[in-house]
Motif scaffolding. Structure first.
Motif, PDB file in Angstrom:
ATOM      1  N   SER A 190       0.868  -1.237   0.163  1.00 22.45           N
ATOM      2  CA  SER A 190       0.098  -0.103  -0.112  1.00 22.45           C
ATOM      3  C   SER A 190       0.844   1.370   0.240  1.00 22.45           C
ATOM      4  N   ASP A 191       2.175   1.089  -0.081  1.00 20.27           N
ATOM      5  CA  ASP A 191       2.908   2.242   0.218  1.00 20.27           C
ATOM      6  C   ASP A 191       3.518   2.400  -1.435  1.00 20.27           C
ATOM      7  N   HIS A 192       4.904   2.973  -1.604  1.00 23.67           N
ATOM      8  CA  HIS A 192       5.342   3.214  -3.002  1.00 23.67           C
ATOM      9  C   HIS A 192       6.576   1.954  -3.343  1.00 23.67           C
ATOM     10  N   THR A 193       6.316   0.684  -2.389  1.00 22.97           N
ATOM     11  CA  THR A 193       7.185  -0.308  -3.053  1.00 22.97           C
ATOM     12  C   THR A 193       7.091  -0.761  -4.641  1.00 22.97           C
ATOM     13  N   LEU A 194       6.052  -0.465  -5.210  1.00 21.09           N
ATOM     14  CA  LEU A 194       6.078  -0.775  -6.730  1.00 21.09           C
ATOM     15  C   LEU A 194       6.904   0.434  -7.441  1.00 21.09           C
ATOM     16  N   ASP A 195       6.743   1.383  -6.901  1.00 16.41           N
ATOM     17  CA  ASP A 195       7.434   2.460  -7.738  1.00 16.41           C
ATOM     18  C   ASP A 195       9.048   2.324  -7.613  1.00 16.41           C
ATOM     19  N   GLU A 196       9.320   1.986  -6.321  1.00 15.93           N
ATOM     20  CA  GLU A 196      10.832   1.542  -6.232  1.00 15.93           C
ATOM     21  C   GLU A 196      11.162   0.566  -7.205  1.00 15.93           C
ATOM     22  N   MET A 197      10.445  -0.435  -7.367  1.00 12.10           N
ATOM     23  CA  MET A 197      10.830  -1.628  -8.173  1.00 12.10           C
ATOM     24  C   MET A 197      10.755  -0.978  -9.488  1.00 12.10           C
ATOM     25  N   LYS A 198       9.860  -0.189 -10.039  1.00  7.95           N
ATOM     26  CA  LYS A 198       9.619   0.246 -11.486  1.00  7.95           C
ATOM     27  C   LYS A 198      10.977   1.110 -11.686  1.00  7.95           C
ATOM     28  N   GLN A 199      11.396   1.996 -10.592  1.00  4.97           N
ATOM     29  CA  GLN A 199      12.526   2.688 -10.991  1.00  4.97           C
ATOM     30  C   GLN A 199      13.927   1.908 -11.051  1.00  4.97           C
ATOM     31  N   LEU A 200      13.986   0.617 -10.303  1.00  4.71           N
ATOM     32  CA  LEU A 200      15.146  -0.072 -10.363  1.00  4.71           C
ATOM     33  C   LEU A 200      15.209  -0.796 -11.894  1.00  4.71           C
ATOM     34  N   HIS A 201      13.921  -1.323 -12.298  1.00  8.54           N
ATOM     35  CA  HIS A 201      13.837  -1.614 -13.654  1.00  8.54           C
ATOM     36  C   HIS A 201      14.208  -0.730 -14.624  1.00  8.54           C
ATOM     37  N   GLN A 202      13.916   0.417 -14.554  1.00  9.07           N
ATOM     38  CA  GLN A 202      14.115   1.530 -15.761  1.00  9.07           C
ATOM     39  C   GLN A 202      15.699   1.825 -15.769  1.00  9.07           C
ATOM     40  N   ARG A 203      16.326   1.671 -14.575  1.00 11.69           N
ATOM     41  CA  ARG A 203      17.820   1.903 -14.708  1.00 11.69           C
ATOM     42  C   ARG A 203      18.535   0.719 -14.940  1.00 11.69           C
ATOM     43  N   TYR A 204      17.994  -0.624 -14.757  1.00 13.90           N
ATOM     44  CA  TYR A 204      18.497  -1.861 -14.984  1.00 13.90           C
ATOM     45  C   TYR A 204      17.774  -2.873 -15.595  1.00 13.90           C
ATOM     46  N   PRO A 205      17.329  -2.656 -16.913  1.00 15.45           N
ATOM     47  CA  PRO A 205      16.194  -3.460 -17.335  1.00 15.45           C
ATOM     48  C   PRO A 205      16.575  -4.953 -17.914  1.00 15.45           C
ATOM     49  N   GLU A 206      17.860  -5.091 -17.984  1.00 16.20           N
ATOM     50  CA  GLU A 206      18.268  -6.386 -18.102  1.00 16.20           C
ATOM     51  C   GLU A 206      18.447  -7.281 -16.987  1.00 16.20           C
ATOM     52  N   THR A 207      18.607  -6.855 -15.833  1.00  9.06           N
ATOM     53  CA  THR A 207      18.845  -7.496 -14.793  1.00  9.06           C
ATOM     54  C   THR A 207      17.730  -7.538 -13.519  1.00  9.06           C
ATOM     55  N   VAL A 208      17.018  -6.292 -13.411  1.00 10.41           N
ATOM     56  CA  VAL A 208      15.978  -6.400 -12.399  1.00 10.41           C
ATOM     57  C   VAL A 208      14.492  -6.282 -13.128  1.00 10.41           C
ATOM     58  N   HIS A 209      13.895  -7.283 -12.455  1.00 11.51           N
ATOM     59  CA  HIS A 209      12.282  -7.481 -12.940  1.00 11.51           C
ATOM     60  C   HIS A 209      11.570  -7.364 -11.725  1.00 11.51           C
ATOM     61  N   TYR A 210      10.315  -7.411 -12.058  1.00  9.35           N
ATOM     62  CA  TYR A 210       9.452  -7.425 -10.856  1.00  9.35           C
ATOM     63  C   TYR A 210       8.035  -7.953 -11.141  1.00  9.35           C
ATOM     64  N   ARG A 211       7.307  -8.323 -10.140  1.00  8.99           N
ATOM     65  CA  ARG A 211       5.812  -8.776 -10.490  1.00  8.99           C
ATOM     66  C   ARG A 211       4.872  -8.188  -9.097  1.00  8.99           C
ATOM     67  N   SER A 212       3.877  -7.609  -9.777  1.00  5.20           N
ATOM     68  CA  SER A 212       3.040  -6.982  -8.692  1.00  5.20           C
ATOM     69  C   SER A 212       1.624  -7.696  -8.584  1.00  5.20           C
ATOM     70  N   PHE A 213       1.265  -8.299  -7.345  1.00  5.92           N
ATOM     71  CA  PHE A 213      -0.008  -8.772  -7.287  1.00  5.92           C
ATOM     72  C   PHE A 213      -0.962  -7.832  -7.110  1.00  5.92           C
ATOM     73  N   SER A 214      -2.423  -8.402  -7.600  1.00  9.53           N
ATOM     74  CA  SER A 214      -3.471  -7.437  -7.553  1.00  9.53           C
ATOM     75  C   SER A 214      -4.128  -6.959  -6.067  1.00  9.53           C
ATOM     76  N   ARG A 215      -3.353  -7.938  -5.216  1.00 13.30           N
ATOM     77  CA  ARG A 215      -3.849  -7.720  -3.638  1.00 13.30           C
ATOM     78  C   ARG A 215      -2.602  -8.210  -2.935  1.00 13.30           C
ATOM     79  N   ASN A 216      -2.986  -8.311  -1.438  1.00 13.91           N
ATOM     80  CA  ASN A 216      -1.852  -9.070  -0.814  1.00 13.91           C
ATOM     81  C   ASN A 216      -2.204 -10.405  -0.499  1.00 13.91           C
ATOM     82  N   PHE A 217      -1.501 -11.287  -1.077  1.00 11.84           N
ATOM     83  CA  PHE A 217      -2.024 -12.703  -1.060  1.00 11.84           C
ATOM     84  C   PHE A 217      -1.011 -13.583   0.105  1.00 11.84           C
ATOM     85  N   GLY A 218      -0.045 -12.690   0.668  1.00  7.61           N
ATOM     86  CA  GLY A 218       0.983 -13.514   1.472  1.00  7.61           C
ATOM     87  C   GLY A 218       2.117 -13.748   1.056  1.00  7.61           C
ATOM     88  N   LYS A 219       3.140 -13.904   2.021  1.00  9.37           N
ATOM     89  CA  LYS A 219       4.763 -14.172   1.656  1.00  9.37           C
ATOM     90  C   LYS A 219       4.919 -15.650   0.848  1.00  9.37           C
TER      91      LYS A 219
END
Length: 313
Positions: free
Chosen positions: A50-79
């Protein structure tokens, strides 16, 4: 060169993500000095933050598109779901699971890598020597959980084991082949077997933020682990029911003999009520155990996905 995929589940960890990447990158650089040895792949999984976690992931992916990837859930599903999603996205020869808060020291990665490459291990896990900053009650409950589950289950789970581990491709593919919806990763990692060793380390403070696990969640997670890897509670319910039945037979024989020899029953409504409440409580307890297992079967038969991905890169 070997490709190492780093699976990093995240939930409201906007402060920790940049620190994590910087720290792990330094370790990877040291592993590639003087000779390039490993190629990193970062798989960040946003567990419905619910914070800016996804935004931080996107920024890293933009800087390092070949090595940094992310997956974002539609809601909290648990660890557990985040861990499964990360493992399924990996493409590396080796796969590491790490917490983003840096309580798991990345400095262990070179040693873990060497144990797999040189000593033929399929998995190198980690164990905390002590839990600094943790209350005595929480530490006691944690150690008690491992004693209980190892007593009840046929699968031995290393006490105080962390999710932090480095695994071969074969090991990960075997873990992913297990189709169950209700997942207890520590038990699954132990159940699949393979050649495994553990490294002990001193617990580290969080790099940023606060823990998202409270005692209620940890207790529920413990119950999940026991139910997923042991049918002992069902046997316990059977033993309790059998003992209650035998005691009732003994009581019935006593009442009949007393009525024949003494003549008449002894008045005692309070004791009768207590006995009824005791028997009723035992029945409800056994039904509760049975209900836990039925609920797991119910969830499994629905065949719902473990998670839903809203976006990924």
């Amino acid at each position: 060169m070997k490709k190492i995929s780093l699976v990093v589940p995240c939930y409201n960890e906007e402060e920790s993500i940049p620190l994590f990447y910087q720290t792990v990158s330094k370790v990877i650089t040291s592993m590639n000095t003087p000779t390039p040895t490993v190629e990193p792949e970062y798989i960040f999984v946003d567990d419905g933050s619910s914070d800016h976690t996804l935004d931080e992931m996107k920024q890293l992916h933009q800087r390092y598109p070949e090595t940094v990837h992310y997956r974002s859930f539609s809601r909290n599903f648990g660890k557990e779901s985040a861990l499964a999603a990360g493992l399924q996205a990996t493409t590396g020869d080796l796969v590491a699971v790490m917490d983003v808060d840096l309580q798991d020291p990345p400095e262990l990665l070179p040693k873990m890598f060497a144990l797999i490459e040189n000593d033929g291990y399929d998995c190198v896990g980690t164990v905390q020597k002590e839990r600094r900053g943790q209350s005595k009650l929480r530490a006691f409950l944690s150690s008690s959980f491992y004693r209980v589950i190892n007593w009840l289950s046929d699968v031995h789970i290393e006490p105080n084991a962390r999710d932090y581990r480095l695994m071969t491709r074969q090991y990960v593919d075997t873990v992913l082949s297990l189709p169950e919806f209700n997942r207890f990763s520590k038990g699954i990692f132990s159940w699949v077997g393979f050649k495994t060793t553990y490294l002990a380390y001193e617990s580290q403070p969080r790099a940023a933020g606060t823990t998202h696990w409270n005692l209620r969640q940890l207790f529920a997670y413990s119950i999940e682990g026991i139910i997923d890897f042991s049918d002992a509670p069902l046997r316990l319910a059977t033993w309790i029911g059998s003992l209650s039945f035998l005691l009732s037979i003994v009581g019935l024989i006593f009442v009949i003999i007393r009525a024949l020899t003494v003549g008449g029953a002894v008045a005692g409504w309070p004791s009768l009520v207590v006995i009824m409440l005791l028997v009723g409580g035992i029945q409800l307890f056994c039904l509760g155990i049975l209900g836990q297992y039925i609920s797991k079967i119910y969830l499994e038969t629905k065949h719902r996905p473990k998670y839903i991905i809203r976006e990924e890169q």
